[in-house]
Each structure stands twice: as structure tokens, then as C-alpha cells.
Scaffold this active site. Structure first.
Site, PDB file in Angstrom:
ATOM      1  N   ASN A  67       0.814  -1.203   0.000  1.00 43.70           N
ATOM      2  CA  ASN A  67       0.000   0.000   0.000  1.00 43.70           C
ATOM      3  C   ASN A  67       0.853   1.259   0.000  1.00 43.70           C
ATOM      4  O   ASN A  67       2.069   1.208   0.189  1.00 43.70           O
ATOM      5  CB  ASN A  67      -0.930   0.001   1.223  1.00 43.70           C
ATOM      6  CG  ASN A  67      -1.940  -1.118   1.192  1.00 43.70           C
ATOM      7  OD1 ASN A  67      -2.537  -1.387   0.157  1.00 43.70           O
ATOM      8  ND2 ASN A  67      -2.126  -1.785   2.327  1.00 43.70           N
ATOM      9  N   CYS A  76      -5.757  -7.888  -3.838  1.00 41.28           N
ATOM     10  CA  CYS A  76      -6.321  -6.701  -4.481  1.00 41.28           C
ATOM     11  C   CYS A  76      -7.041  -7.165  -5.735  1.00 41.28           C
ATOM     12  O   CYS A  76      -6.412  -7.667  -6.673  1.00 41.28           O
ATOM     13  CB  CYS A  76      -5.221  -5.698  -4.821  1.00 41.28           C
ATOM     14  SG  CYS A  76      -5.792  -4.269  -5.770  1.00 41.28           S
ATOM     15  N   HIS A 163     -13.107  -6.637   5.528  1.00 41.27           N
ATOM     16  CA  HIS A 163     -13.937  -5.506   5.108  1.00 41.27           C
ATOM     17  C   HIS A 163     -15.098  -5.307   6.068  1.00 41.27           C
ATOM     18  O   HIS A 163     -15.643  -6.268   6.627  1.00 41.27           O
ATOM     19  CB  HIS A 163     -14.485  -5.738   3.693  1.00 41.27           C
ATOM     20  CG  HIS A 163     -13.430  -5.737   2.647  1.00 41.27           C
ATOM     21  ND1 HIS A 163     -13.063  -4.611   1.956  1.00 41.27           N
ATOM     22  CD2 HIS A 163     -12.630  -6.741   2.193  1.00 41.27           C
ATOM     23  CE1 HIS A 163     -12.094  -4.913   1.113  1.00 41.27           C
ATOM     24  NE2 HIS A 163     -11.807  -6.193   1.237  1.00 41.27           N
ATOM     25  N   GLU A 212      -9.661   2.498   2.203  1.00 41.28           N
ATOM     26  CA  GLU A 212      -8.783   1.331   2.288  1.00 41.28           C
ATOM     27  C   GLU A 212      -7.727   1.532   3.359  1.00 41.28           C
ATOM     28  O   GLU A 212      -7.118   2.601   3.450  1.00 41.28           O
ATOM     29  CB  GLU A 212      -8.100   1.072   0.948  1.00 41.28           C
ATOM     30  CG  GLU A 212      -9.029   0.553  -0.140  1.00 41.28           C
ATOM     31  CD  GLU A 212      -8.259  -0.049  -1.294  1.00 41.28           C
ATOM     32  OE1 GLU A 212      -7.459  -0.985  -1.049  1.00 41.28           O
ATOM     33  OE2 GLU A 212      -8.430   0.406  -2.431  1.00 41.28           O
ATOM     34  N   CYS A 221     -12.144  -0.438  -5.295  1.00 39.09           N
ATOM     35  CA  CYS A 221     -11.516  -1.537  -4.558  1.00 39.09           C
ATOM     36  C   CYS A 221     -12.223  -2.821  -4.971  1.00 39.09           C
ATOM     37  O   CYS A 221     -13.423  -2.981  -4.724  1.00 39.09           O
ATOM     38  CB  CYS A 221     -11.639  -1.314  -3.051  1.00 39.09           C
ATOM     39  SG  CYS A 221     -11.014  -2.686  -2.050  1.00 39.09           S
ATOM     40  N   GLY A 222     -11.492  -3.718  -5.611  1.00 38.95           N
ATOM     41  CA  GLY A 222     -12.097  -4.940  -6.119  1.00 38.95           C
ATOM     42  C   GLY A 222     -12.587  -5.853  -5.014  1.00 38.95           C
ATOM     43  O   GLY A 222     -13.731  -6.325  -5.033  1.00 38.95           O
ATOM     44  N   GLY A 224     -13.198  -4.950  -2.005  1.00 40.39           N
ATOM     45  CA  GLY A 224     -14.245  -4.220  -1.299  1.00 40.39           C
ATOM     46  C   GLY A 224     -15.578  -4.276  -2.014  1.00 40.39           C
ATOM     47  O   GLY A 224     -16.638  -4.351  -1.373  1.00 40.39           O
TER      48      GLY A 224
END
Length: 281
Positions: A67, A76, A163, A212, A221-222, A224
Site C-alpha cells: 500500500n 487486491c 472488510h 482502504e 476496490c475490487g 471491497g
């Protein structure tokens, strides 16, 4: 020091991609991620993704995600599509690729030019998998969470990384820079948490913003988005087995919940440019 890189984005979730298949991950990857990710002062990105040699027999590559603050993430969703696109355009032109991640090996299928579908695996709502504490063992669906004196109803989803999803009346007016850090660093989430704020348009259309961990607000965000559709399916808003279109600040992702709580994600993966970064790190 000179460093060759490729800038890529999936729904504006942009990373700096390094070919580390032979060299390995740079020893200075943490300060490098912090330095090169600075917007306006450097290349600018949500972080660095290293494309490495695979560890699973028969796999085509491996991704490691760092990150913008230098912390390493397990997975990700936008990034794995971009890794597939990078491999496809750099000598591994297969319509179906297997890519190792910190959350297991993911199968990625080419659906068209710069369009990939990812088999994201099974999600969970159990506390130990996130991890989450002081919330019971789970399932963590429609649970109360107090954040800086305000009560929110949240659903916690593990999709290889953690998440916290909450439904709001509308997302555009949220001041994520004020509320996001309090969610991310909440004591109930000892490894920090990614937080999604979602507005229900109808059963198969959602609007979402994401904070994030380690990167702040990103335009997509995939994982997410997958977690959001999983959460809204658990809550009864979205139907399982149908495509759910999620509008993010950077574009649209399409998510489907399959039998066995498995997730399928479809979205773009775009090369922005290739370049060489110079620095003292």
C-alpha cells in the site's frame, strides 16, 4: 537509482507494477512504496504491486501488494486483473491465467480487450477470519458498531482481506477523510479494516465509496466491491446468482455471488503508461 515500471489502473484503482519475476521484490520496497506513491510529488499511486515468480505449480505468476503507506496487503481485486493483463501483454498470452496471491491462487479469465473476470473464492462472515474482536464469533451480519460516539450497522466480510460494509442513504456527501480513519483503526479490528459505504439504487445496482487501510480513500476496490455485494446479499438487498453492478468513483465492477458463497468479479484492467522512476531510495 533507476526503476522501470508500468502504471496500470482498474476502475482508477491505480498501482505501480514492477517486474520482479527474476530479481525478486526489492529489499527497500517499503520506503519505495511510500516514496513513489506520493501524488503530485512522485509517480503517484495507491501503492506498488510486484509481479513475481509463481509459487503454486502450474501458476503463471504471483502478486505482492504494498500500500501507499508501505504495509503489505493480502489481495487486491483490481490489481489481480491488472497483473493478468500485464502478463498477457508480456509474453504469457493465455486466455486463462492462474495468479498466486496472499489469499490463495486466483483464476483470471480474459473476457475481451482489457477485460478480465476473476474467481475470487469464498467469502466469510465469521469474526476469526477477519479478524474481529468484541463482536461475537459471527456471523457478523447487521451488527452494531460504535465509531467515535456514533452507532453504525455493519456487516463484516472476509474475502482474503477484511472488510466492514455499511449501508447509507447516499454516498456522495460523506466526508470519508473524517470518518474513514476511525473505522480503519477501530479497536475491534486488530489488523485494521477496509470500510465500504454503500447506497442501494435497486436490487442489482449499487453505489459505493471505500476507505482502504493503508491507502485512504481510493476510487475503487475490487475486494471491497466483492465484500459489498456479499454483504448486501446476506442482508437480503441483492439476489444471489445474478450480476450486481456497482458504481464506484473510478468506474463499474460487476459482481455475482455463486453457490457456496463464492464470488465472481468482472472489470477492466488498463495500462496507463510505462516509465522509469529515479530516486535516492
Amino acid at each position: 537509482m533507476k526503476l522501470s515500471f508500468t502504471k496500470m489502473q482498474g476502475c482508477a484503482n491505480d498501482y505501480i507494477y514492477l517486474d520482479c519475476r527474476e530479481s525478486g521484490v526489492p529489499e527497500n520496497i517499503v520506503p519505495l512504496a511510500r516514496d513513489l506513491s506520493r501524488r503530485h510529488f512522485s509517480v503517484g499511486a495507491d501503492g506498488i504491486i510486484c509481479i513475481c515468480a509463481p509459487v503454486t505449480p502450474g501458476a503463471d505468476g504471483r502478486m505482492r501488494i504494498f500500500n501507499a503507506d508501505g504495509s503489505e496487503a493480502q489481495m487486491c481485486g483490481n490489481g489481480v486483473r491488472c497483473v493478468a493483463e500485464w502478463l498477457y501483454t508480456h509474453g504469457v498470452a493465455k486466455p486463462r491465467l492462474a495468479i498466486d496471491t496472499g489469499a490463495g491462487c486466483k483464476t483470471v479469465t480474459r473476457m475481451g480487450a482489457q477485460l478480465w473476470q476473476v474467481e475470487m473464492g469464498e467469502y466469510t462472515t465469521m469474526a476469526a477470519a477477519l479478524p474481529a474482536v468484541n463482536m461475537g464469533e459471527g456471523p457478523l451480519v447487521d451488527c452494531p458498531l460504535e465509531v467515535e460516539g456514533k452507532r453504525w450497522q455493519v456487516t463484516c466480510i472476509g474475502v482474503g482481506n477484511p472488510h466492514c460494509v455499511t449501508v447509507v442513504p447516499e454516498v456522495d456527501s460523506l466526508k470519508l477523510e473524517e470518518i474513514g480513519p476511525a473505522f480503519e483503526n477501530h479497536p475491534n479490528f486488530p489488523e485494521r479494516i477496509n470500510t465500504e459505504f454503500v447506497e442501494v439504487v435497486d436490487a442489482t445496482h449499487l453505489k459505493m465509496r471505500v476507505w482502504e487501510r493503508g491507502s485512504g480513500e481510493t476510487w475503487a476496490c475490487g475486494t471491497g466491491t466483492c465484500a459489498t455485494v456479499a454483504a448486501l446479499t446476506e442482508l437480503g438487498f441483492c439476489p444471489a446468482g445474478e450480476d450486481v453492478h456497482v458504481a464506484l468513483r473510478g468506474g463499474e465492477l460487476i459482481i455475482r455471488v455463486l453457490p457456496g458463497r463464492k464470488l465472481l468479479m468482472t472489470g477492466a484492467a488498463v495500462t496507463v503508461y510505462e516509465g522509469v522512476a529515479e530516486g535516492s531510495i
